[in-house]
Design an enzyme around this catalytic site. Structure first.
Site, mmCIF file in Angstrom:
data_model
loop_
_atom_site.group_PDB
_atom_site.id
_atom_site.type_symbol
_atom_site.label_atom_id
_atom_site.label_comp_id
_atom_site.label_asym_id
_atom_site.label_seq_id
_atom_site.Cartn_x
_atom_site.Cartn_y
_atom_site.Cartn_z
ATOM 1 C CG HIS A 52 18.393 12.673 -39.443
ATOM 2 N ND1 HIS A 52 19.197 12.025 -40.554
ATOM 3 C CD2 HIS A 52 17.212 10.974 -39.538
ATOM 4 C CE1 HIS A 52 18.210 10.283 -41.203
ATOM 5 N NE2 HIS A 52 17.245 10.170 -40.420
ATOM 6 C CG HIS A 54 14.601 8.760 -37.919
ATOM 7 N ND1 HIS A 54 14.247 8.917 -39.388
ATOM 8 C CD2 HIS A 54 14.006 9.720 -37.446
ATOM 9 C CE1 HIS A 54 13.360 9.471 -39.867
ATOM 10 N NE2 HIS A 54 12.883 9.976 -38.248
ATOM 11 C CG ASP A 56 18.077 4.401 -39.514
ATOM 12 O OD1 ASP A 56 17.513 4.944 -39.354
ATOM 13 O OD2 ASP A 56 18.209 4.019 -40.710
ATOM 14 C CG HIS A 57 20.642 8.705 -39.585
ATOM 15 N ND1 HIS A 57 20.986 8.622 -40.681
ATOM 16 C CD2 HIS A 57 19.965 7.512 -40.246
ATOM 17 C CE1 HIS A 57 20.752 7.703 -42.408
ATOM 18 N NE2 HIS A 57 19.539 7.194 -41.530
ATOM 19 C CG HIS A 110 13.899 12.025 -43.461
ATOM 20 N ND1 HIS A 110 13.329 10.994 -44.117
ATOM 21 C CD2 HIS A 110 15.194 10.851 -42.545
ATOM 22 C CE1 HIS A 110 13.560 9.779 -43.400
ATOM 23 N NE2 HIS A 110 14.891 9.748 -42.712
ATOM 24 C CG ASP A 127 17.749 8.694 -43.548
ATOM 25 O OD1 ASP A 127 18.983 8.203 -44.629
ATOM 26 O OD2 ASP A 127 17.363 8.337 -43.265
ATOM 27 C CG HIS A 165 18.827 3.990 -45.922
ATOM 28 N ND1 HIS A 165 18.433 3.150 -44.784
ATOM 29 C CD2 HIS A 165 18.637 4.950 -44.666
ATOM 30 C CE1 HIS A 165 18.535 3.360 -43.611
ATOM 31 N NE2 HIS A 165 18.573 5.081 -44.093
#
Length: 253
Positions: A52, A54, A56-57, A110, A127, A165
């Site tokens: 996805h 985001h 942090d990915h 998410h 996530d 995570h």
């Protein structure tokens, strides 16, 4: 085949799949851990998987692609710079250099276009599902979350769950409130506390384990329903209502 967790930021894991020659990175929010590991172990990056959009990915994609221009597989319905091979539900991808064939699952919740990658015995779920928890609903709905979790729950019990995570201990704290009489969860919590005290990851989990200890996969269980009733003052009328109440409860836990 090796699957290695590369810690990033405060609690992310970038999963690196490799066969001692070729490697594929999953959700590289930061390029540095990937490049460092490749260099230290003499590996060649052959592809990247993204679940996805985001940061942090995907934040590491520009630097990673500058160093290693490889194909990037990701969700077709999200606009992610660097994704060269967009994928949708039911698509399959054979990882270059590794030969591992993965099937794509659409699991919006998410985020609106979140996908997961599944092969017999393993699941890269981003996530959407965490050990003892699930992802917040930033863009999707509870109905979508229920469908996504149901798809995961239908997989073989020995499927290893590679989420991204290290939230396990905090999720288990919520599980104690939402599913108080669960000896399997208590045993797992003790195990995870020992792992974290040694600086080791609690992941991967398995689908069978999550069905035993994750309240978001246990919305039919009387103990979870009763905990929701005590918290909200109302008995949930359906598993969906229970899931909705759990997600709202966890958001402010």
């Amino acid at each position: 085949m090796n699957i290695i967790p590369l810690p990033a930021f405060r609690d992310n894991y970038i999963w690196l799949i490799h066969d001692d020659r070729h490697a594929v990175a999953v959700d590289p929010g930061d390029a540095s851990p990937v490049l460092d590991y490749l260099s230290a172990h003499g590996l060649t990056l052959s592809a990247v998987l993204v679940t996805h959009h985001h940061a942090d990915h995907v934040g590491g994609l520009p630097a990673l692609l500058k160093a290693c221009p490889v194909p990037v597989f990701g969700p077709a319905s999200e606009h992610i710079a660097g994704v060269s091979n967009p994928l949708s539900d039911g698509d399959s991808v054979t990882l270059p250099g590794l030969g591992l064939k993965l099937t794509v699952l659409d699991v919006p919740a998410h985020t609106a276009g979140h996908i997961a990658y599944h092969a017999p015995g393993l699941l890269f779920c981003g996530d959407t599902l965490f050990s003892a928890g699930c992802g917040r609903l930033f863009e999707g709905t509870v109905e979508q979350l229920e469908k996504a979790l149901s798809r995961f729950a239908a997989l073989d019990g020995d499927t290893r769950v590679y989420c991204t995570h290290e939230y396990t201990l905090s999720n288990l704290a919520f599980s104690r409130a939402a599913d108080p009489d669960n000896p399997e969860r208590d045993c797992y919590a003790a195990h995870c506390e020992t792992l974290r005290a040694k600086g080791r990851p609690t992941l991967p989990s398995t689908i069978a384990l999550e069905k035993d200890i994750n309240p978001f996969l246990r919305t039919n269980e009387p103990s979870v329903i009763e905990a929701v009733r005590k918290h909200t003052g109302k008995t949930p009328e359906s598993p969906l209502a229970c899931l909705r109440a759990l997600r709202t409860w966890k958001d402010s836990f």
